[in-house]
Scaffold this motif. Structure first.
Motif, PDB file in Angstrom:
ATOM      1  N   ALA A  38    -125.548 -93.994  12.624  1.00 23.80           N
ATOM      2  CA  ALA A  38    -124.386 -93.420  13.326  1.00 23.80           C
ATOM      3  C   ALA A  38    -123.413 -94.523  13.748  1.00 23.80           C
ATOM      4  CB  ALA A  38    -124.847 -92.620  14.535  1.00 23.80           C
ATOM      5  N   LEU A  39    -123.942 -95.678  14.134  1.00 28.87           N
ATOM      6  CA  LEU A  39    -123.090 -96.812  14.499  1.00 28.87           C
ATOM      7  C   LEU A  39    -122.275 -97.271  13.293  1.00 28.87           C
ATOM      8  CD1 LEU A  39    -122.328 -98.880  16.724  1.00 28.87           C
ATOM      9  CD2 LEU A  39    -124.244-100.281  15.920  1.00 28.87           C
ATOM     10  N   SER A  40    -122.877 -97.244  12.110  1.00 27.67           N
ATOM     11  CA  SER A  40    -122.136 -97.646  10.909  1.00 27.67           C
ATOM     12  C   SER A  40    -120.949 -96.718  10.676  1.00 27.67           C
ATOM     13  CB  SER A  40    -123.056 -97.670   9.683  1.00 27.67           C
ATOM     14  OG  SER A  40    -123.386 -96.375   9.241  1.00 27.67           O
ATOM     15  N   VAL A  41    -121.163 -95.423  10.882  1.00 26.72           N
ATOM     16  CA  VAL A  41    -120.066 -94.458  10.735  1.00 26.72           C
ATOM     17  C   VAL A  41    -119.025 -94.696  11.821  1.00 26.72           C
ATOM     18  CG1 VAL A  41    -119.448 -92.005  10.783  1.00 26.72           C
ATOM     19  CG2 VAL A  41    -121.537 -92.745   9.607  1.00 26.72           C
ATOM     20  N   ASN A  42    -119.490 -94.955  13.037  1.00 27.03           N
ATOM     21  CA  ASN A  42    -118.586 -95.178  14.164  1.00 27.03           C
ATOM     22  C   ASN A  42    -117.678 -96.388  13.940  1.00 27.03           C
ATOM     23  OD1 ASN A  42    -117.631 -94.641  16.857  1.00 27.03           O
ATOM     24  ND2 ASN A  42    -118.874 -96.350  17.559  1.00 27.03           N
ATOM     25  N   VAL A  43    -118.222 -97.458  13.384  1.00 36.62           N
ATOM     26  CA  VAL A  43    -117.416 -98.657  13.140  1.00 36.62           C
ATOM     27  C   VAL A  43    -116.499 -98.459  11.938  1.00 36.62           C
ATOM     28  CG1 VAL A  43    -117.504-101.106  12.495  1.00 36.62           C
ATOM     29  CG2 VAL A  43    -119.103-100.213  14.200  1.00 36.62           C
ATOM     30  N   SER A  72    -112.325 -92.514  13.870  1.00 39.58           N
ATOM     31  CA  SER A  72    -111.625 -91.242  14.091  1.00 39.58           C
ATOM     32  C   SER A  72    -112.556 -90.049  13.898  1.00 39.58           C
ATOM     33  CB  SER A  72    -110.411 -91.120  13.170  1.00 39.58           C
ATOM     34  OG  SER A  72    -110.820 -91.092  11.819  1.00 39.58           O
ATOM     35  N   LEU A  73    -113.506 -90.172  12.971  1.00 39.58           N
ATOM     36  CA  LEU A  73    -114.470 -89.102  12.742  1.00 39.58           C
ATOM     37  C   LEU A  73    -115.364 -88.910  13.969  1.00 39.58           C
ATOM     38  CD1 LEU A  73    -115.807 -87.048  10.809  1.00 39.58           C
ATOM     39  CD2 LEU A  73    -117.300 -88.906  10.058  1.00 39.58           C
ATOM     40  N   VAL A  74    -115.858 -89.995  14.523  1.00 34.47           N
ATOM     41  CA  VAL A  74    -116.732 -89.922  15.692  1.00 34.47           C
ATOM     42  C   VAL A  74    -115.947 -89.410  16.903  1.00 34.47           C
ATOM     43  CG1 VAL A  74    -118.231 -91.248  17.233  1.00 34.47           C
ATOM     44  CG2 VAL A  74    -118.238 -91.719  14.780  1.00 34.47           C
ATOM     45  N   LEU A  75    -114.682 -89.799  17.015  1.00 32.43           N
ATOM     46  CA  LEU A  75    -113.851 -89.309  18.127  1.00 32.43           C
ATOM     47  C   LEU A  75    -113.628 -87.794  18.044  1.00 32.43           C
ATOM     48  CD1 LEU A  75    -111.162 -92.090  18.620  1.00 32.43           C
ATOM     49  CD2 LEU A  75    -112.882 -91.327  20.271  1.00 32.43           C
ATOM     50  N   LEU A  99    -114.506 -92.241   1.953  1.00 33.47           N
ATOM     51  CA  LEU A  99    -114.861 -93.546   1.417  1.00 33.47           C
ATOM     52  C   LEU A  99    -115.383 -94.474   2.518  1.00 33.47           C
ATOM     53  CD1 LEU A  99    -114.972 -95.456  -1.006  1.00 33.47           C
ATOM     54  CD2 LEU A  99    -112.581 -96.057  -0.521  1.00 33.47           C
ATOM     55  N   CYS A 100    -114.697 -94.505   3.651  1.00 33.42           N
ATOM     56  CA  CYS A 100    -115.138 -95.349   4.769  1.00 33.42           C
ATOM     57  C   CYS A 100    -116.516 -94.924   5.271  1.00 33.42           C
ATOM     58  CB  CYS A 100    -114.132 -95.295   5.920  1.00 33.42           C
ATOM     59  SG  CYS A 100    -112.633 -96.237   5.598  1.00 33.42           S
ATOM     60  N   THR A 101    -116.731 -93.629   5.389  1.00 39.41           N
ATOM     61  CA  THR A 101    -118.029 -93.119   5.846  1.00 39.41           C
ATOM     62  C   THR A 101    -119.119 -93.475   4.851  1.00 39.41           C
ATOM     63  OG1 THR A 101    -116.937 -91.311   7.020  1.00 39.41           O
ATOM     64  CG2 THR A 101    -119.288 -91.051   6.565  1.00 39.41           C
TER      65      THR A 101
END
Length: 152
Positions: A39-44, A48-51, A121-123
């Motif tokens: 989840a931290l990898s997605v957050n970094v 915007s997705l995590v927000l 792509l970022c995720t």
């Protein structure tokens, strides 16, 4: 049937370890650390997705804390640290956890700066690189552990 046997039965059916204090600390906490790390990898990589999921709270520090605890407990219980004093085990496992976690955050920040701004792509880059780093780290620790003579 007792609660202990009931939970053991459910755990074994799911392929999990029985719920004991040893397993909670050195199996389930590290497993939860892997989830937080992912989840931290997605957050970094895609804040915007995590927000959108947690609009009123920045969960970065919670994810990082859980990642540090999980990876620290994983390292603390490994054979290559078993002959050390508790103080040394805590110091080395905390150092390993911090180096792995914060190094990963730095890697993700660098990847994010070169990957086009695309949510999917970022995720994918975050999760993929996170899983790759977990696999490499686990393999490294297993290699170091294999160098320690086994106890008779």
């Amino acid at each position: 049937m007792s609660t202990s046997k009931s939970s053991t039965s459910i755990c074994s059916k799911l392929g999990l370890k029985p719920i004991t204090s040893q397993n909670l600390l050195f199996y389930y906490a590290p497993a939860q650390g892997i989830l937080s790390y992912t989840a931290l990898s997605v957050n970094v990589m895609n804040p915007s997705l995590v927000l959108r999921i947690f609009p009123k709270r920045d969960i970065t520090n919670i994810l990082l804390f859980n990642t540090l605890v999980g990876s620290g407990l994983y390292l603390y219980n490994k054979p290559h640290l078993s002959s050390l004093s508790t103080k040394e085990k805590v110091l080395y496992s905390a150092f390993g956890a911090a180096t792995f976690s914060l190094g990963s955050v730095l890697i993700w920040a660098i990847i994010r700066s070169v990957v086009p701004e695309n949510v999917a792509l970022c995720t994918a880059c975050g999760v993929g690189s996170g899983l790759a780093l977990i696999k490499i780290g686990k393999s490294y620790v297993e290699t170091v552990d294999s160098l320690v003579p086994s106890k008779p």
